[in-house]
Design a protein around this motif. Structure first.
Motif, PDB file in Angstrom:
ATOM      1  N   VAL A  70       0.854  -1.189   0.000  1.00  0.00           N
ATOM      2  CA  VAL A  70       0.000   0.000   0.000  1.00  0.00           C
ATOM      3  C   VAL A  70       0.888   1.237   0.000  1.00  0.00           C
ATOM      4  CG1 VAL A  70      -1.799   1.240   1.257  1.00  0.00           C
ATOM      5  CG2 VAL A  70      -1.796  -1.241   1.248  1.00  0.00           C
ATOM      6  N   SER A  71       0.486   2.242  -0.781  1.00  0.00           N
ATOM      7  CA  SER A  71       1.222   3.503  -0.799  1.00  0.00           C
ATOM      8  C   SER A  71       0.239   4.662  -0.716  1.00  0.00           C
ATOM      9  CB  SER A  71       2.070   3.622  -2.067  1.00  0.00           C
ATOM     10  OG  SER A  71       1.253   3.625  -3.212  1.00  0.00           O
ATOM     11  N   VAL A  72       0.760   5.814  -0.312  1.00  0.00           N
ATOM     12  CA  VAL A  72      -0.021   7.041  -0.278  1.00  0.00           C
ATOM     13  C   VAL A  72       0.474   7.909  -1.419  1.00  0.00           C
ATOM     14  CG1 VAL A  72      -0.585   9.097   1.056  1.00  0.00           C
ATOM     15  CG2 VAL A  72      -0.332   6.907   2.212  1.00  0.00           C
ATOM     16  N   SER A  73      -0.472   8.381  -2.215  1.00  0.00           N
ATOM     17  CA  SER A  73      -0.123   9.173  -3.386  1.00  0.00           C
ATOM     18  C   SER A  73      -0.744  10.564  -3.263  1.00  0.00           C
ATOM     19  CB  SER A  73      -0.656   8.482  -4.645  1.00  0.00           C
ATOM     20  OG  SER A  73      -0.437   9.271  -5.778  1.00  0.00           O
ATOM     21  N   ASP A 112      -5.617  19.601  -3.293  1.00  0.00           N
ATOM     22  CA  ASP A 112      -4.667  18.505  -3.502  1.00  0.00           C
ATOM     23  C   ASP A 112      -5.399  17.194  -3.252  1.00  0.00           C
ATOM     24  OD1 ASP A 112      -2.641  20.216  -4.107  1.00  0.00           O
ATOM     25  OD2 ASP A 112      -1.834  20.282  -2.074  1.00  0.00           O
ATOM     26  N   ASP A 113      -5.093  16.194  -4.060  1.00  0.00           N
ATOM     27  CA  ASP A 113      -5.763  14.907  -3.975  1.00  0.00           C
ATOM     28  C   ASP A 113      -4.818  13.880  -3.356  1.00  0.00           C
ATOM     29  OD1 ASP A 113      -7.596  12.879  -4.322  1.00  0.00           O
ATOM     30  OD2 ASP A 113      -7.031  12.506  -6.404  1.00  0.00           O
ATOM     31  N   TRP A 114      -5.176  13.353  -2.190  1.00  0.00           N
ATOM     32  CA  TRP A 114      -4.415  12.313  -1.514  1.00  0.00           C
ATOM     33  C   TRP A 114      -5.185  11.012  -1.644  1.00  0.00           C
ATOM     34  CZ3 TRP A 114       0.340  12.841   0.745  1.00  0.00           C
ATOM     35  CH2 TRP A 114       0.823  14.142   0.869  1.00  0.00           C
ATOM     36  N   GLN A 115      -4.486   9.937  -2.021  1.00  0.00           N
ATOM     37  CA  GLN A 115      -5.125   8.638  -2.183  1.00  0.00           C
ATOM     38  C   GLN A 115      -4.291   7.549  -1.545  1.00  0.00           C
ATOM     39  OE1 GLN A 115      -5.416   8.059  -6.401  1.00  0.00           O
ATOM     40  NE2 GLN A 115      -7.367   9.131  -6.551  1.00  0.00           N
ATOM     41  N   LEU A 116      -4.982   6.559  -0.996  1.00  0.00           N
ATOM     42  CA  LEU A 116      -4.361   5.335  -0.518  1.00  0.00           C
ATOM     43  C   LEU A 116      -4.509   4.318  -1.649  1.00  0.00           C
ATOM     44  CD1 LEU A 116      -3.014   4.119   1.984  1.00  0.00           C
ATOM     45  CD2 LEU A 116      -5.265   3.314   2.688  1.00  0.00           C
ATOM     46  N   ILE A 117      -3.398   3.773  -2.131  1.00  0.00           N
ATOM     47  CA  ILE A 117      -3.413   2.904  -3.298  1.00  0.00           C
ATOM     48  C   ILE A 117      -2.883   1.520  -2.933  1.00  0.00           C
ATOM     49  CG2 ILE A 117      -2.503   2.565  -5.628  1.00  0.00           C
ATOM     50  CD1 ILE A 117      -2.215   5.614  -5.788  1.00  0.00           C
ATOM     51  N   SER A 118      -3.622   0.484  -3.329  1.00  0.00           N
ATOM     52  CA  SER A 118      -3.171  -0.897  -3.170  1.00  0.00           C
ATOM     53  C   SER A 118      -2.420  -1.301  -4.432  1.00  0.00           C
ATOM     54  CB  SER A 118      -4.368  -1.818  -2.935  1.00  0.00           C
ATOM     55  OG  SER A 118      -3.930  -3.138  -2.723  1.00  0.00           O
ATOM     56  N   ASN A 119      -1.136  -1.585  -4.288  1.00  0.00           N
ATOM     57  CA  ASN A 119      -0.267  -1.910  -5.426  1.00  0.00           C
ATOM     58  C   ASN A 119      -0.038  -3.422  -5.521  1.00  0.00           C
ATOM     59  OD1 ASN A 119       0.413   0.912  -6.096  1.00  0.00           O
ATOM     60  ND2 ASN A 119       1.356   0.864  -4.089  1.00  0.00           N
ATOM     61  N   ALA A 162      -2.066 -21.355  -6.119  1.00  0.00           N
ATOM     62  CA  ALA A 162      -3.290 -20.590  -6.349  1.00  0.00           C
ATOM     63  C   ALA A 162      -3.072 -19.227  -5.705  1.00  0.00           C
ATOM     64  CB  ALA A 162      -4.503 -21.280  -5.741  1.00  0.00           C
ATOM     65  N   GLU A 163      -3.045 -18.175  -6.529  1.00  0.00           N
ATOM     66  CA  GLU A 163      -2.747 -16.828  -6.043  1.00  0.00           C
ATOM     67  C   GLU A 163      -3.831 -15.873  -6.516  1.00  0.00           C
ATOM     68  OE1 GLU A 163       1.404 -15.251  -6.000  1.00  0.00           O
ATOM     69  OE2 GLU A 163       0.551 -13.808  -7.406  1.00  0.00           O
ATOM     70  N   TYR A 164      -4.262 -14.998  -5.603  1.00  0.00           N
ATOM     71  CA  TYR A 164      -5.324 -14.043  -5.902  1.00  0.00           C
ATOM     72  C   TYR A 164      -4.919 -12.655  -5.440  1.00  0.00           C
ATOM     73  CZ  TYR A 164      -8.094 -18.093  -6.942  1.00  0.00           C
ATOM     74  OH  TYR A 164      -8.540 -19.252  -7.509  1.00  0.00           O
ATOM     75  N   GLY A 165      -5.220 -11.668  -6.275  1.00  0.00           N
ATOM     76  CA  GLY A 165      -4.977 -10.278  -5.930  1.00  0.00           C
ATOM     77  C   GLY A 165      -6.147  -9.746  -5.140  1.00  0.00           C
ATOM     78  N   VAL A 166      -5.847  -8.845  -4.210  1.00  0.00           N
ATOM     79  CA  VAL A 166      -6.888  -8.227  -3.400  1.00  0.00           C
ATOM     80  C   VAL A 166      -6.573  -6.746  -3.252  1.00  0.00           C
ATOM     81  CG1 VAL A 166      -5.713  -8.875  -1.235  1.00  0.00           C
ATOM     82  CG2 VAL A 166      -8.144  -8.337  -1.207  1.00  0.00           C
ATOM     83  N   ASP A 167      -7.579  -5.911  -3.469  1.00  0.00           N
ATOM     84  CA  ASP A 167      -7.423  -4.473  -3.278  1.00  0.00           C
ATOM     85  C   ASP A 167      -7.807  -4.174  -1.838  1.00  0.00           C
ATOM     86  OD1 ASP A 167      -7.483  -1.710  -3.215  1.00  0.00           O
ATOM     87  OD2 ASP A 167      -8.370  -1.531  -5.208  1.00  0.00           O
ATOM     88  N   VAL A 168      -6.821  -3.903  -1.001  1.00  0.00           N
ATOM     89  CA  VAL A 168      -7.072  -3.703   0.428  1.00  0.00           C
ATOM     90  C   VAL A 168      -7.571  -2.300   0.742  1.00  0.00           C
ATOM     91  CG1 VAL A 168      -5.435  -5.473   1.147  1.00  0.00           C
ATOM     92  CG2 VAL A 168      -4.653  -3.119   0.869  1.00  0.00           C
TER      93      VAL A 168
END
Length: 162
Positions: A33-36, A52-59, A82-88
């Protein structure tokens, strides 16, 4: 039921407990996770309010399970993942399929797997792309970094120490 079917069912029932005790699956994951921040100043002359736009991004956060089962035939093993992506960050908990496969592996013969797999370009870019899994990822400018369905892949063993 034919005698052959009974025999296969009995052999299968006898093998399943021994295979399940052969190796414990490895559960793994990555929360990335990063803050943009996006500076909106000067974005529009009509907009008098600059925010200004601040976002929390799941990478590319992910969860998975993988393992290998010794088949007692030389050094041959059955491998799986078996691998799955998840947007936290979105709150839905929705899973997206990532690399998931089954196959056979040997130290002397290599590995043959089939399933949902990264293209060779996507696989090797991890060693050179300094922004892998982030907004600056080279997939933004270079095509061919795909995750392909129904793919068959062979990886050769290490030859001559290379």
């Amino acid at each position: 039921m034919k005698k052959t079917s009974w025999f296969i069912a009995l052999v299968g029932a006898a093998l399943v407990p021994s295979l399940s005790l052969a190796a414990a699956p490895q559960f793994y994951g990555k929360v990335n996770v990063s803050v943009s921040s996006e500076d909106a100043e000067g974005a529009s002359l009509k907009n008098t309010t600059v925010v200004d736009d601040w976002q929390l991004i799941s990478n590319q956060s992910r969860l998975g399970v993988r393992g290998a089962l010794d088949l007692d035939v030389g050094d041959l093993s059955a491998v799986y993942q078996a691998e799955y992506g998840v947007d936290v960050t979105d709150g839905t908990g929705a899973l997206t399929q990532r690399n998931s496969f089954v196959g056979l592996q040997s130290q002397t013969l290599g590995r043959l797997i089939a399933g949902v797999l990264d293209s060779p370009l996507k696989t090797i870019e991890g060693t050179v792309d300094q922004f892998n899994d982030l907004d600056g990822d080279m997939e933004e400018v270079l095509s061919g970094q795909n995750r392909n369905l129904n793919q068959l892949q062979y990886d050769s063993p290490t030859l001559a120490g290379l």
